[in-house]
Design an enzyme around this catalytic site. Structure first.
Site, PDB file in Angstrom:
ATOM      1  N   PHE A  89      25.298-101.333  36.644  1.00  0.00           N
ATOM      2  CA  PHE A  89      25.528-101.033  38.157  1.00  0.00           C
ATOM      3  C   PHE A  89      26.625-101.544  38.370  1.00  0.00           C
ATOM      4  O   PHE A  89      26.919-102.565  39.447  1.00  0.00           O
ATOM      5  CB  PHE A  89      24.315-101.841  38.671  1.00  0.00           C
ATOM      6  CG  PHE A  89      24.124-101.258  40.123  1.00  0.00           C
ATOM      7  CD1 PHE A  89      23.755-100.008  40.228  1.00  0.00           C
ATOM      8  CD2 PHE A  89      24.221-102.136  41.304  1.00  0.00           C
ATOM      9  CE1 PHE A  89      23.370 -99.423  41.656  1.00  0.00           C
ATOM     10  CE2 PHE A  89      24.054-101.473  42.638  1.00  0.00           C
ATOM     11  CZ  PHE A  89      23.532-100.077  42.821  1.00  0.00           C
ATOM     12  N   THR A  95      27.699 -98.133  31.657  1.00  0.00           N
ATOM     13  CA  THR A  95      27.915 -99.485  31.409  1.00  0.00           C
ATOM     14  C   THR A  95      29.331 -99.279  30.540  1.00  0.00           C
ATOM     15  O   THR A  95      30.051 -98.275  30.437  1.00  0.00           O
ATOM     16  CB  THR A  95      26.845 -99.970  30.278  1.00  0.00           C
ATOM     17  OG1 THR A  95      26.959 -99.162  28.983  1.00  0.00           O
ATOM     18  CG2 THR A  95      25.443 -99.941  30.652  1.00  0.00           C
ATOM     19  N   LYS A 153      32.621 -92.787  27.371  1.00  0.00           N
ATOM     20  CA  LYS A 153      33.125 -91.946  26.092  1.00  0.00           C
ATOM     21  C   LYS A 153      32.646 -92.507  24.704  1.00  0.00           C
ATOM     22  O   LYS A 153      32.771 -91.861  23.736  1.00  0.00           O
ATOM     23  CB  LYS A 153      34.599 -91.911  26.231  1.00  0.00           C
ATOM     24  CG  LYS A 153      35.210 -92.972  26.366  1.00  0.00           C
ATOM     25  CD  LYS A 153      36.621 -92.870  27.317  1.00  0.00           C
ATOM     26  CE  LYS A 153      37.464 -94.034  27.824  1.00  0.00           C
ATOM     27  NZ  LYS A 153      36.925 -94.314  29.254  1.00  0.00           N
ATOM     28  N   VAL A 189      35.340 -87.600  30.148  1.00  0.00           N
ATOM     29  CA  VAL A 189      36.940 -87.262  29.818  1.00  0.00           C
ATOM     30  C   VAL A 189      37.220 -86.738  31.226  1.00  0.00           C
ATOM     31  O   VAL A 189      36.639 -85.848  31.955  1.00  0.00           O
ATOM     32  CB  VAL A 189      37.006 -85.986  28.990  1.00  0.00           C
ATOM     33  CG1 VAL A 189      38.253 -85.762  28.875  1.00  0.00           C
ATOM     34  CG2 VAL A 189      36.612 -86.257  27.685  1.00  0.00           C
ATOM     35  N   GLU A 214      42.628-101.035  32.608  1.00  0.00           N
ATOM     36  CA  GLU A 214      41.464-101.840  32.086  1.00  0.00           C
ATOM     37  C   GLU A 214      42.039-103.296  32.517  1.00  0.00           C
ATOM     38  O   GLU A 214      43.212-103.677  32.552  1.00  0.00           O
ATOM     39  CB  GLU A 214      41.318-101.520  30.557  1.00  0.00           C
ATOM     40  CG  GLU A 214      40.779-100.026  30.375  1.00  0.00           C
ATOM     41  CD  GLU A 214      39.804 -99.597  30.916  1.00  0.00           C
ATOM     42  OE1 GLU A 214      38.523-100.135  31.063  1.00  0.00           O
ATOM     43  OE2 GLU A 214      39.679 -98.497  31.206  1.00  0.00           O
ATOM     44  N   LYS A 218      39.179 -89.937  23.919  1.00  0.00           N
ATOM     45  CA  LYS A 218      38.790 -88.725  24.787  1.00  0.00           C
ATOM     46  C   LYS A 218      39.063 -87.497  24.119  1.00  0.00           C
ATOM     47  O   LYS A 218      38.723 -86.480  24.050  1.00  0.00           O
ATOM     48  CB  LYS A 218      39.773 -88.905  26.016  1.00  0.00           C
ATOM     49  CG  LYS A 218      39.180 -89.940  27.026  1.00  0.00           C
ATOM     50  CD  LYS A 218      40.161 -90.257  28.199  1.00  0.00           C
ATOM     51  CE  LYS A 218      39.547 -91.247  28.991  1.00  0.00           C
ATOM     52  NZ  LYS A 218      40.648 -91.801  29.831  1.00  0.00           N
TER      53      LYS A 218
HETATM   54  N1  HSE Z   1      41.643 -96.886  32.262  1.00  0.00           N
HETATM   55  C1  HSE Z   1      41.521 -95.500  32.321  1.00  0.00           C
HETATM   56  C2  HSE Z   1      42.819 -94.718  32.942  1.00  0.00           C
HETATM   57  C3  HSE Z   1      40.147 -95.311  32.944  1.00  0.00           C
HETATM   58  O1  HSE Z   1      43.743 -95.438  33.376  1.00  0.00           O
HETATM   59  O2  HSE Z   1      42.628 -93.688  32.983  1.00  0.00           O
HETATM   60  C4  HSE Z   1      39.473 -93.844  32.780  1.00  0.00           C
HETATM   61  O3  HSE Z   1      39.239 -93.971  31.475  1.00  0.00           O
END
Ligand code: HSE
Length: 347
Positions: free
Chosen positions: A11, A99, A128, A155, A212, A227
């Site tokens: 969540f 998650t 993914k 993706v 990230e 991906k």
């Molecule tokens: N951190 C990834 C990006 C998020 O910048 O595209 C999506 O997977």
């Protein structure tokens, strides 16, 4: 009128956005799509879990503070994440798995998908990891249990890619693809073209929520590699493992490289690609490439993603759109539910 009972696993931003959409749009979905959604369970490692077979209030869930154990504030809730109970015993028809992505082994998300499929639930996921690392096993389980397993958001979030290629482009002879599949790296390259340094541009992407927490996976191509595996296996019938895909990123691109490219109308892009060779084998890679001004992906700027399919009958077919974002990725879950609703394989 169909009402699907849905349990949300994880969540964070995505399933919370789905709860928000359910609160705002369920009545409209009944009219437009022929179904509505009732949340019967939610579980999250940080927030805890809650089950109510009569249905939880989606607006209250969406508004819960993101503090440790927050589900204990709800009448039926607990601070403990009873993942297995929510997945197997909340009475859900559909499990929405959102998650975190674990690029090493796809866990615990892969196990969550297994539990759901083995107990006859449909699964929709934006993750993914399980698809890239355990896709064949999970598809076997899906078939054996007569359910649906949909993962459009794995993706390019809600931008249609997988079903577009699999269904609408079926018969067009897709021979390969090239894609800008990571928003962070494309944002960084775009900002470097405007004069920002690499580190500054990465920091900005983190502030904006694209990158990230550890942006290594973004700028070194690891996110794109997952991906590419999903797309190549799905669209080209390949059986690639993550390590079959040669992978490098954009951290070696200097401001000087960018400036030199601009002088000739070219642009550096992080490209994930795969192609079926004459002998039927599929070769895939992730690398920074200098695209000429005529390339279909050269105009894609900022955090936008795009993929160009190389087809026998249409030539290049390119789709671009968001590749991340809470609402954008929650829409991918909705599109998966629409797909299973129209497949005839309903609960
Ligand atoms: N951190 C990834 C990006 C998020 O910048 O595209 C999506 O997977």
């Amino acid at each position: 009128m169909t009402e699907y009972k849905i349990a949300l696993v994880g969540f964070g931003g995505v399933n919370r956005a789905l709860a928000q959409l359910i609160a705002e749009r369920n009545a409209r979905w009944q009219q437009e799509l022929g179904f509505s959604l009732k949340i019967v369970g939610v579980t999250d490692l940080f927030l805890g879990s809650v089950i109510d077979r009569n249905g939880l209030d989606a607006a209250s869930l969406a508004a819960l503070p993101a503090v440790k154990g927050a589900f204990a504030q709800l009448p039926e809730g607990t601070a403990e994440a009873f993942n297995e109970s929510v997945i197997k015993h909340s009475g859900a028809d559909i499990i929405a798995e959102a998650t975190f992505t674990n690029p090493k082994d796809g866990e615990p998300a892969a196990t969550f998908c297994r539990w759901a499929l083995e107990t006859g639930k449909h699964v929709v996921t934006t993750n993914k990891g399980p698809i890239a690392l355990h896709g064949e096993e999970l598809k076997r389980l899906t078939k054996a249990n007569g359910v649906s397993f949909e993962y459009e958001g794995s993706v390019m979030s809600g931008t249609p890619v997988l079903r577009l290629a699999r269904q609408t482009l079926a018969g067009s002879g897709v021979q390969g693809f090239e894609g800008i599949l990571n928003g962070t790296s494309n944002y960084v390259l775009t900002r470097m073209e405007e004069g920002l340094g690499f580190a500054e541009a990465v920091a900005k992407a983190q502030q904006l929520g694209y990158a990230e927490a550890d942006p290594t996976a973004d700028v070194e191509g690891h996110d794109v590699r997952l991906k590419v595996v999903v797309l190549a296996n799905e669209l080209l019938g390949a059986h690639l493992q993550v390590n079959d895909v040669a992978c490098s990123g954009i951290s070696g691109i200097t401001s000087n490289d960018i400036a030199q490219a601009r002088d000739s109308g070219a642009r550096w892009k992080l490209i994930g690609s795969a192609r079926r060779d004459a002998d039927g084998s599929v070769n895939a890679s992730v690398e920074a490439r200098l695209l000429p001004s005529s390339h279909p992906l050269v105009g894609i700027s900022g955090a936008t993603n795009a993929v160009a399919f190389d087809t026998e009958l249409l030539g290049a077919v390119t789709v671009s759109g968001p590749g991340a974002g809470r609402i954008e990725t929650a829409f991918a879950l909705l599109s998966d539910i629409v797909a299973l609703h129209t497949s005839g394989r309903q609960a």
